[in-house]
Write an enzyme that holds these catalytic residues in place. Sequence first.
Site, PDB file in Angstrom:
ATOM      1  N   TRP A 158       1.605   1.061   1.451  1.00 39.63           N
ATOM      2  CA  TRP A 158       0.936   2.187   0.552  1.00 39.63           C
ATOM      3  C   TRP A 158       1.230   3.346   1.188  1.00 39.63           C
ATOM      4  O   TRP A 158       0.946   3.973   2.090  1.00 39.63           O
ATOM      5  CB  TRP A 158      -0.542   1.905   0.286  1.00 39.63           C
ATOM      6  CG  TRP A 158      -0.793   0.519  -0.443  1.00 39.63           C
ATOM      7  CD1 TRP A 158      -0.995   0.479  -1.913  1.00 39.63           C
ATOM      8  CD2 TRP A 158      -0.841  -0.497   0.078  1.00 39.63           C
ATOM      9  NE1 TRP A 158      -1.205  -0.997  -2.157  1.00 39.63           N
ATOM     10  CE2 TRP A 158      -1.052  -1.717  -1.059  1.00 39.63           C
ATOM     11  CE3 TRP A 158      -0.908  -1.134   1.514  1.00 39.63           C
ATOM     12  CZ2 TRP A 158      -1.489  -2.626  -0.736  1.00 39.63           C
ATOM     13  CZ3 TRP A 158      -1.183  -2.565   1.622  1.00 39.63           C
ATOM     14  CH2 TRP A 158      -1.227  -3.289   0.470  1.00 39.63           C
ATOM     15  N   HIS A 174      -5.024   2.226  -4.803  1.00 36.93           N
ATOM     16  CA  HIS A 174      -5.063   1.165  -5.630  1.00 36.93           C
ATOM     17  C   HIS A 174      -6.595   1.004  -6.229  1.00 36.93           C
ATOM     18  O   HIS A 174      -7.359   1.712  -5.580  1.00 36.93           O
ATOM     19  CB  HIS A 174      -4.536  -0.260  -5.181  1.00 36.93           C
ATOM     20  CG  HIS A 174      -5.055  -0.594  -3.762  1.00 36.93           C
ATOM     21  ND1 HIS A 174      -4.548  -1.326  -2.893  1.00 36.93           N
ATOM     22  CD2 HIS A 174      -5.971   0.316  -2.999  1.00 36.93           C
ATOM     23  CE1 HIS A 174      -5.190  -1.351  -1.797  1.00 36.93           C
ATOM     24  NE2 HIS A 174      -5.930  -0.478  -1.628  1.00 36.93           N
ATOM     25  N   ARG A 200      -0.130   7.734  -5.500  1.00 37.52           N
ATOM     26  CA  ARG A 200       0.713   7.186  -4.258  1.00 37.52           C
ATOM     27  C   ARG A 200       1.594   8.513  -3.891  1.00 37.52           C
ATOM     28  O   ARG A 200       2.225   9.159  -4.728  1.00 37.52           O
ATOM     29  CB  ARG A 200       1.890   6.063  -4.668  1.00 37.52           C
ATOM     30  CG  ARG A 200       1.247   4.943  -5.054  1.00 37.52           C
ATOM     31  CD  ARG A 200       0.772   4.006  -4.006  1.00 37.52           C
ATOM     32  NE  ARG A 200      -0.184   2.875  -4.463  1.00 37.52           N
ATOM     33  CZ  ARG A 200       0.362   1.709  -4.788  1.00 37.52           C
ATOM     34  NH1 ARG A 200       1.566   1.442  -4.877  1.00 37.52           N
ATOM     35  NH2 ARG A 200      -0.571   0.697  -5.542  1.00 37.52           N
ATOM     36  N   GLN A 214      -4.398   1.660 -12.982  1.00 42.10           N
ATOM     37  CA  GLN A 214      -4.289   0.107 -12.718  1.00 42.10           C
ATOM     38  C   GLN A 214      -5.448  -0.322 -13.357  1.00 42.10           C
ATOM     39  O   GLN A 214      -6.529   0.314 -13.398  1.00 42.10           O
ATOM     40  CB  GLN A 214      -4.441   0.123 -11.282  1.00 42.10           C
ATOM     41  CG  GLN A 214      -3.136   0.092 -10.382  1.00 42.10           C
ATOM     42  CD  GLN A 214      -3.155  -0.439  -8.853  1.00 42.10           C
ATOM     43  OE1 GLN A 214      -4.296  -0.570  -8.520  1.00 42.10           O
ATOM     44  NE2 GLN A 214      -2.095  -0.725  -8.517  1.00 42.10           N
TER      45      GLN A 214
END
Lengths: 347, 808
Positions: A158, A174, A200, A214
């Site tokens: 990540w 996430h 990110r 997400q």
Amino acid sequence: MSVQEQLDELRDRAQGELDDAADLAAALAWEKAHLGPKGDVTLFLRGVGSLPTEDRPLAGRAGNALKIVLADLFEQRRATLAAHDLEQRLAADAIDVTLPGRPPSLGAEHPVSQMIDELSDIFALLGFQTVFGPEVETARYNFDLLNIPADHPARDVWDTIHVESPGELVLRTHTSPMQARVMETTQPPVRVVVPGRVYRYEAQDASHEWMFHQLEGLAVDRHITMADLKGTLTELARQLFGPSRRIRFRCDFFPFVEPGVDFAVDCALCNGKGCRVCKGTGWLEMGGAGMVHPRVLEGVGYDPARYSGFAFGLGIERLAMMRSGVDDVRAFAGNDLRFLRQFARAA
Amino acid sequence: MRVPFRWLSEFVDTGLTPRELAHRLTMAGLEAEKIEEIGAGWDKVFVGHVDRVERHPGADRLVLATVRAGEHCLTVVTGAPNIAAGQKVALALAGARLFDGHSETPTLKTLKPGTIRGVRSEGMVCSEKELGLSDEHEGIMVLEAEAPGGVPLADWLGDTVIEFEITPNLVHAFSILGIAREAAALTDQPLHPPDAPNLTAAPAGPANLVEIEAPDLCPRYSATVIDGITVGPSPEWMRRRLELAGVRSINNVVDVTNYVMLEWGQPLHAFDIDNLAEGRIVVRRARPGETIQSLDHQQRQLTPDMLVIADAERPVAIAGLMGGVASEVTDETTTILLEAANFDMKSVRATGRALKLRTDASVRFERGLDRNLVPDAAGRATRLLLDICPGSQVVAVKDVYPRLLLPHDLTMSFAEFERLLGMRLSESDVLGALARLGFAPHLADDILTVTVPTWRPDVTLPADVVEEAARVIGYDMLPATLPSGETAPVRRDPLHLLAQGVRRTLVGCGAFETVNYVAVGEAQVRPFTDAANQQGFLHRIDGAAAIRLRNPLHGDRPLLRTTLIPSLLEIAASNLKHETGVRLFEIARAYLPSGDVLPDERMVVGIVIAGQREPVGRFAEPGALDFFDLKGTVEAVLTRAGVEPRFVPTTHPALHPGRAAVVLVGDSEVALLGELRPDVAAAFGIEADRVPVAEIDLDTLLELAEPVSGVRVARFLPAEQDFAIVVAEEIPASDVETALRAGAGPLASGVALFDIYRGPQIPQGRKSLAYRVTFTAPDRALTDAELERVRDRIAKVLKQRVGGELRI
Ligand SMILES: [Zn+2]
């Protein structure tokens, strides 16, 4: 001329005039002239009193009879003329029905919102509650409790955006941190989905964004199995992409699940035969999933020998792209109205 | 990791094509990201033998070569300086598709026969660049003497390179041999590892050849001293394999260390022993102040938590990361010390991070290499070096192994497979899969004992064993079931519901929802900052306390936003380039400092409208969007949320001083709206005269919202009456309406302002506000007498509260 002759002559004349009345206004004028307060029939009846006594009964009866006859004639004529008049007005009122309509002012929900709401609905039907979590997260929830220790290269998977702070704060990479947050505060059975923004440190291109959405799913209980994971994801795929879709698992590594897989749905466009959209493979990757890692369960105080669970993660933009055919993920945060307008219709 | 298929095939014959094998490995967890076919376009290229080389009659720099390949025997004109009779070369015939040797970018061209300086050239002898093998174009590619003349070149040199993504858990498959072992297990074929002789019989050398002072960070270190080395280029086959694997060839010694690292996964390093003080190795922590010049020619400062390889005096390598220049193997080197060692994964990772250094070696060590790989890798490298450098010999071997690691046993119930997978696996399938992967499984009375080899540090729990068996057996037969058992009732999140309702209301008001980036910069924040450095819009914070990103993706946007308005203004500006009017909103979080560990993430709605009210069309009435357009929208949202707002004039640094209002519900500020100052709009590149903006706090609204209650069904016709109220100019309309409602009492079910009049019939400094009031009673039709009494009361209250007079 006798009274009767006078009245017959009046009737013939009035009848002739009424037939000549070309429109409603002429008919109304006729009514006034004959039956109105100063009309000739009204005047005749008013003058009956001044006739010789023996003539009065006959004159009164004949005058009233004439009044009824003329009123009937007028009503027939008026109705005919009114109907005609209406038809004429309607004919004059015709429009070009092919001209554009008057637009109501309506906007549109963002495709990401639409997809989140739709997924939230689908998972509610499967018994999953939608919950939300913080976007600025501690490293403990974003990594440590997810079995991603600082001294292991798995942490490098990540690319993380860090927040200035005395402790280690990050923009969550996430939606998975909510796994630990939910389990820490509830006892099994747990069934939640967590939609939201994630971040990110990643250069932007047609398939990469530094901010995207997400949806995390988590089910923990006694007897939760990987077959249940497959069934749940199959149901999701069928709700989204049609009733005959299938899910395929491929072994993959995510530190917070074991066994870990990524999952793909067979391409609805070619029914899995292979086409341009699925790059000839017949499958479209949807996300990552697996059985909750025993160390994650232990970390929140669940006994991994007693409880098992599955977790999965979906990319919201990715799903929206698969469904709408958008080929550049940057369009979602680009917010060009020419793009957004196309999502006014239901997906 | 790039894996040439021929190299892999030396260790396992799966019977599968490269593509089939790549798919099989991908499904089992080794993802093939790319498959590259080398020689796929070499249709008319053959292994040729150079029979003769003669001078070109017309040109000094060119030669005529007679090259034979099977039945073809051609005369080729070439300028290649290295061509010689007796060589094996790549001969291209007319029609072959080759890369242009002179082009910067790869460009394919079809070879045609031609006449060069009066001599006909019927084919071409190719360079590596022309074949797409490398950038080498100085001379032609010379093949090994044993290359079979006349066969298609693809049969001799063609290959398929599969590029695998090696996930961080897969240390055992971070090598060609490791991938071969996976392939063998998946296809149930035997593995044939390369020859790696045991070196224990070699002389031990001096007792202090290797000393480990920090065994906690270095569990094993082996040194193999080889003399008689001649440093030079590697053999063609090794050079080409390294190229295909993506590693540049340096010299035979370095190439062997790289070759063995790729093949076995164990990084190696060769020192020139003559440049090691006292010719010996000390593995220790760096001393304070020590530095080293690493092979990338950087001077690196070392700290005492870093592990180094030192000689008798100073560091000569950073353990697991990179060697030093001082002891580098050079053309003069004749004796080398070959290091094969194991270092602590956390130490290598921490040192690499501190020095901002990542190497092919460190990415392997970081994953936790097997200590027992050391002797095999040392043996394999020694075998290769002795083969490549005739006359070289092993003069000393020292393997120091202070922390022995043995395979461990993992015991679990066989039922665990079914508990996690939801499917019964057959015992023989499980035992077979585990055995093929190198585990030693033993099943007795439903208890499975698995001996885990030391090269599988990732397998520590029963769940790991379940995955190992499942990925070999395959997930395809897994049934699809739904979770059974009791579940908690699903409750809807109230904030999500409110946001949904607000979103739909705004869409109904003609607004488009947007999703914007959360990071902003000084330029976007400045117009929203006052003289006391308070910044934001609805929520204002001390500018010094703003939440800052340490590594923002865009350096000029390091702040988390406290308001959505600047992002919406940017989107409005870009859309107004092609739209006549915009109505945009976003529902997202404002990040406010909280004094706690995590910021306060408030859910807010931002709305920005600008430009023409209606798009061009036959019904459009001209008019620019203004304060009241937005106020109506905000009122719709607040009504939807179930609150009764009051709008109170206010000021904000970004807003028009006479066109700004704060929205109160009780004493709580739930929203701020107003028209942007023209200079602020211009700063965002918006040219519209008026730019109304608003922000609403959904978290606060949720607390204040009152659900619909006490609804009555209307049964009697309403009575409507108009009131024209003359008041002083400075009385706000909201005060007049409040007084009107108070006077009208509970019978007034609706109040609507329909006209504002100033003019000759009204005294100077006063205005007339005309309202239509709807009166209804739930239980009766209202009488004229009743309405007359209400009218009198209204007149009285207006007089008292706002000094108003009823005009009609
Ligand atoms: Zn397809």
